[in-house]
Design a protein around this motif. Structure first.
Motif, mmCIF file in Angstrom:
data_model
loop_
_atom_site.group_PDB
_atom_site.id
_atom_site.type_symbol
_atom_site.label_atom_id
_atom_site.label_comp_id
_atom_site.label_asym_id
_atom_site.label_seq_id
_atom_site.Cartn_x
_atom_site.Cartn_y
_atom_site.Cartn_z
ATOM 1 N N GLY A 14 15.955 27.308 26.740
ATOM 2 C CA GLY A 14 14.533 27.638 26.788
ATOM 3 C C GLY A 14 14.395 29.119 27.097
ATOM 4 N N LEU A 15 13.439 29.775 26.479
ATOM 5 C CA LEU A 15 13.252 31.215 26.689
ATOM 6 C C LEU A 15 11.942 31.492 27.411
ATOM 7 N N GLU A 16 11.986 32.506 28.264
ATOM 8 C CA GLU A 16 10.775 33.031 28.909
ATOM 9 C C GLU A 16 10.683 34.494 28.525
ATOM 10 N N VAL A 17 9.676 34.825 27.726
ATOM 11 C CA VAL A 17 9.537 36.187 27.208
ATOM 12 C C VAL A 17 8.330 36.849 27.857
ATOM 13 N N HIS A 18 8.579 37.966 28.528
ATOM 14 C CA HIS A 18 7.494 38.754 29.112
ATOM 15 C C HIS A 18 7.152 39.906 28.178
ATOM 16 N N ALA A 19 5.889 40.028 27.830
ATOM 17 C CA ALA A 19 5.433 41.136 26.992
ATOM 18 C C ALA A 19 4.377 41.921 27.758
ATOM 19 N N GLN A 20 4.619 43.219 27.904
ATOM 20 C CA GLN A 20 3.664 44.089 28.591
ATOM 21 C C GLN A 20 2.510 44.397 27.659
ATOM 22 N N LEU A 21 1.306 44.056 28.064
ATOM 23 C CA LEU A 21 0.143 44.234 27.206
ATOM 24 C C LEU A 21 -0.272 45.702 27.124
ATOM 25 N N SER A 22 -0.688 46.098 25.921
ATOM 26 C CA SER A 22 -0.978 47.517 25.648
ATOM 27 C C SER A 22 -2.388 47.891 26.084
ATOM 28 N N THR A 23 -2.594 47.882 27.380
ATOM 29 C CA THR A 23 -3.864 48.357 27.935
ATOM 30 C C THR A 23 -3.637 49.694 28.624
ATOM 31 N N LYS A 24 -4.686 50.466 28.752
ATOM 32 C CA LYS A 24 -4.562 51.779 29.399
ATOM 33 C C LYS A 24 -4.529 51.650 30.923
ATOM 34 N N SER A 25 -5.088 50.572 31.431
ATOM 35 C CA SER A 25 -5.115 50.374 32.888
ATOM 36 C C SER A 25 -4.527 49.016 33.237
ATOM 37 N N SER A 172 17.598 34.288 18.890
ATOM 38 C CA SER A 172 17.406 35.594 18.270
ATOM 39 C C SER A 172 16.258 35.558 17.268
ATOM 40 N N GLY A 173 16.216 34.497 16.460
ATOM 41 C CA GLY A 173 15.136 34.364 15.481
ATOM 42 C C GLY A 173 13.777 34.269 16.142
ATOM 43 N N PHE A 174 13.719 33.540 17.259
ATOM 44 C CA PHE A 174 12.451 33.416 17.993
ATOM 45 C C PHE A 174 12.005 34.773 18.532
ATOM 46 N N LEU A 175 12.921 35.501 19.162
ATOM 47 C CA LEU A 175 12.572 36.807 19.732
ATOM 48 C C LEU A 175 12.158 37.794 18.646
ATOM 49 N N THR A 176 12.848 37.751 17.516
ATOM 50 C CA THR A 176 12.500 38.644 16.403
ATOM 51 C C THR A 176 11.086 38.375 15.928
ATOM 52 N N GLU A 177 10.725 37.087 15.822
ATOM 53 C CA GLU A 177 9.388 36.741 15.346
ATOM 54 C C GLU A 177 8.323 37.083 16.384
ATOM 55 N N VAL A 178 8.614 36.853 17.674
ATOM 56 C CA VAL A 178 7.651 37.205 18.729
ATOM 57 C C VAL A 178 7.416 38.715 18.750
ATOM 58 N N ARG A 179 8.500 39.486 18.635
ATOM 59 C CA ARG A 179 8.343 40.951 18.624
ATOM 60 C C ARG A 179 7.499 41.394 17.430
ATOM 61 N N ARG A 180 7.736 40.764 16.281
ATOM 62 C CA ARG A 180 6.945 41.127 15.101
ATOM 63 C C ARG A 180 5.473 40.762 15.309
ATOM 64 N N LEU A 181 5.213 39.601 15.917
ATOM 65 C CA LEU A 181 3.830 39.175 16.159
ATOM 66 C C LEU A 181 3.100 40.128 17.100
ATOM 67 N N VAL A 182 3.734 40.497 18.219
ATOM 68 C CA VAL A 182 3.026 41.364 19.179
ATOM 69 C C VAL A 182 2.763 42.742 18.569
ATOM 70 N N ARG A 183 3.663 43.172 17.675
ATOM 71 C CA ARG A 183 3.435 44.462 17.006
ATOM 72 C C ARG A 183 2.327 44.357 15.966
ATOM 73 N N TYR A 184 2.286 43.261 15.209
ATOM 74 C CA TYR A 184 1.207 43.059 14.239
ATOM 75 C C TYR A 184 -0.150 43.025 14.939
ATOM 76 N N LEU A 185 -0.177 42.323 16.079
ATOM 77 C CA LEU A 185 -1.431 42.181 16.823
ATOM 78 C C LEU A 185 -1.780 43.433 17.616
ATOM 79 N N GLU A 186 -0.807 44.354 17.709
ATOM 80 C CA GLU A 186 -0.961 45.602 18.482
ATOM 81 C C GLU A 186 -1.292 45.314 19.943
ATOM 82 N N ILE A 187 -0.621 44.280 20.489
ATOM 83 C CA ILE A 187 -0.851 43.957 21.894
ATOM 84 C C ILE A 187 0.313 44.417 22.766
ATOM 85 N N CYS A 188 1.448 44.797 22.147
ATOM 86 C CA CYS A 188 2.634 45.244 22.877
ATOM 87 C C CYS A 188 3.524 45.971 21.872
#
Length: 483
Positions: A14-25, A172-188
């Motif tokens: 099981g994976l726990e992925v932390h993504a830092q949200l792209s907010t200014k504050s 690896s496939g899961f992390l690759t897809e999550v990274r692509r999603l957060v970049r598409y959404l411009e949230i991280c």
């Protein structure tokens, strides 16, 4: 390790992925979240938890978390509360973390993953909001540990999968897809090296056919997708060796050593009741209305899997091309617009993965700074596909001139440089006749079965035409002349 032994066991990950949200504050304070500034320059009394201070929720954080939940097909929680999670870390100034326990903002959902074994969905337990801790810095030779609180209070989402991953490749496939999603959404930005996206892996093994899960080990400190794979593979092997030797697996938190490729124990694993969760008394519950949720839904961009299906089914591209093009949101968007300007979809894909990619790499530019609009590149592609110029002339000459003069017409540039192809049969046939007359022995050899000589004849014809004759027409006429 012996393959027969490996095949006896089933890894459960099981994976726990932390993504830092792209907010200014930060999530509960107005401090900056900028990366790389001097230590302890982005802190306030709220971040440090001074008596009498109260946190205040950053609405943008909620919006970005909901976007990720929608992209992962989650159920969105309408009535949310925050909780206090109590544990000791020297870089957590308040002595507790504000997180979500009972009401994660997103529940269930899935992420579609592609591996060499096929396509399948990895289901999620939840996505919840929380604040990050600071950073402890251990300087070699120093007795004291330095603490930088700049990162404390930075907003995070934690994406938690169900324990259903069975290999490091799937992880690896899961992390690759999550990274692509957060970049598409411009949230991280998905930068694991800088820590804006981090992954912890919970790994256990059991004999195939067993229903009960084995003892879980959590592996931390992995700063790339490749290192996550390495750590999981090592941990699977380590646990199997212990079981084969009739030794006990300790449920603990382990760290990964990048140099040795091994894991080592840090501390025994906490149980959930060790955290003593209780509702955060300083924050009111927050409600997500249907109206606000629909507004967020309408702001979502086209997502990678949607674009993949469009590129393959509507544009007829090979899956390889589609996968390359959707890897970057800006590239995918540019290509999508390009296909509104030319219907030569496969040719457009070849240009994107060939001359355009080479130019961007050499100039160290992103597609956002590419001088040519999709309309201008589409004109050039159509020139080639309509037989006005050859691909080699277009890619090696006209393309580079067009980049220098992006407001010019591709056709007028080709005309001005005297690069337009001759598609007149009456002018091409004499060149073919001249070529065949110059090589009578090879003509005879061709007619006796040496069909590989066709390329040599074409090369000679193109030389005589100075590269400005239509190769497709020339090839057709040459074949007829050779009988």
């Amino acid at each position: 390790m012996n393959k027969d032994i490996l095949d006896k066991y089933e890894p459960i990950i099981g994976l726990e992925v932390h993504a830092q949200l792209s907010t200014k504050s930060k999530i509960f304070a107005g401090d900056s979240t900028a990366f790389g500034n001097e230590p302890n320059t982005q802190i306030s009394v709220i971040t440090l938890g001074h008596p009498g201070t109260l946190p205040r929720l950053n609405e943008k954080v909620v919006e970005l978390a909901v976007k990720m939940g929608l992209a992962c097909h989650c159920d969105i929680t309408h009535e949310n509360i925050f909780d206090r999670k109590n544990y000791f870390y020297p870089d957590l100034p308040k002595g507790y973390q504000i997180t979500q326990d009972k009401t994660p903002i997103c529940r269930n959902g899935y992420v579609t993953v592609k591996t060499k074994h096929g396509v399948h969905d990895i289901t999620l337990t939840k996505i919840h909001l929380e604040e990050d801790a600071g950073k402890s810095i251990h300087v070699e030779g120093e007795d004291d540990t330095w603490v930088d609180f700049n990162r404390a209070g930075v907003p995070l989402i934690e994406i938690v999968t169900d324990p259903m991953i069975h290999s490091s490749e799937e992880a690896s496939g899961f992390l690759t897809e999550v990274r692509r999603l957060v970049r598409y959404l411009e949230i991280c930005d998905g930068n694991m090296e800088e820590g804006s996206m981090r992954c912890d892996a919970n790994v256990s093994v059991r004999l195939k056919g067993d229903n009960e899960l084995g003892k879980k080990v959590e592996v931390k400190n992995m700063n790339s997708i490749r290192n996550v794979q390495r750590a999981i593979d090592h941990e699977i092997g380590r646990q199997i060796k212990l079981l084969e030797a009739n030794k006990e697996i300790v449920s603990e938190t382990r760290t990964f050593n990048v140099i040795s490729g091994t894991t080592s124990g840090m501390r025994t694993k906490e149980e959930l009741n060790d955290y003593r969760y209780f509702p955060e008394p300083d924050l009111s519950p927050f409600i997500i209305s249907d109206e606000w949720l629909n507004k967020v839904k309408s702001s979502l961009p086209s997502l990678p899997n949607e674009l993949f299906d469009k590129f393959v089914k509507e544009f007829g591209l090979p899956e390889y091309d589609a996968n390359v093009l959707i890897d970057n949101r800006e590239i995918a968007s540019y290509f999508e617009t390009l296909c509104d300007c030319t219907k030569k979809y496969k040719a457009a894909s070849n240009w994107m993965m060939g001359p355009v990619k080479s130019y961007l790499n050499e100039a160290t530019l992103s597609i956002a700074n590419f001088p040519l609009t999709p309309q201008k590149l589409g004109e050039l592609i159509d020139l080639v596909e309509d037989g006005k110029v050859s691909f080699s002339v277009a890619s090696q000459n006209i393309f580079h001139e067009l980049v220098k003069e992006p407001n010019s017409s591709a056709y007028e540039l080709a005309k001005g440089l005297n690069l337009l192809q001759d598609s007149d049969q009456s002018s091409i046939q004499p060149l073919i006749d001249e070529t065949l007359k110059a090589f009578p022995e090879k003509v005879a050899a061709y007619k006796k079965g040496k069909k590989g000589l066709l390329g040599m004849f074409m090369s000679e014809v193109m030389k005589r035409g100075e590269g400005k004759i239509d190769p497709r027409l020339a090839n057709e006429l040459l074949r007829k002349s050779l009988g």
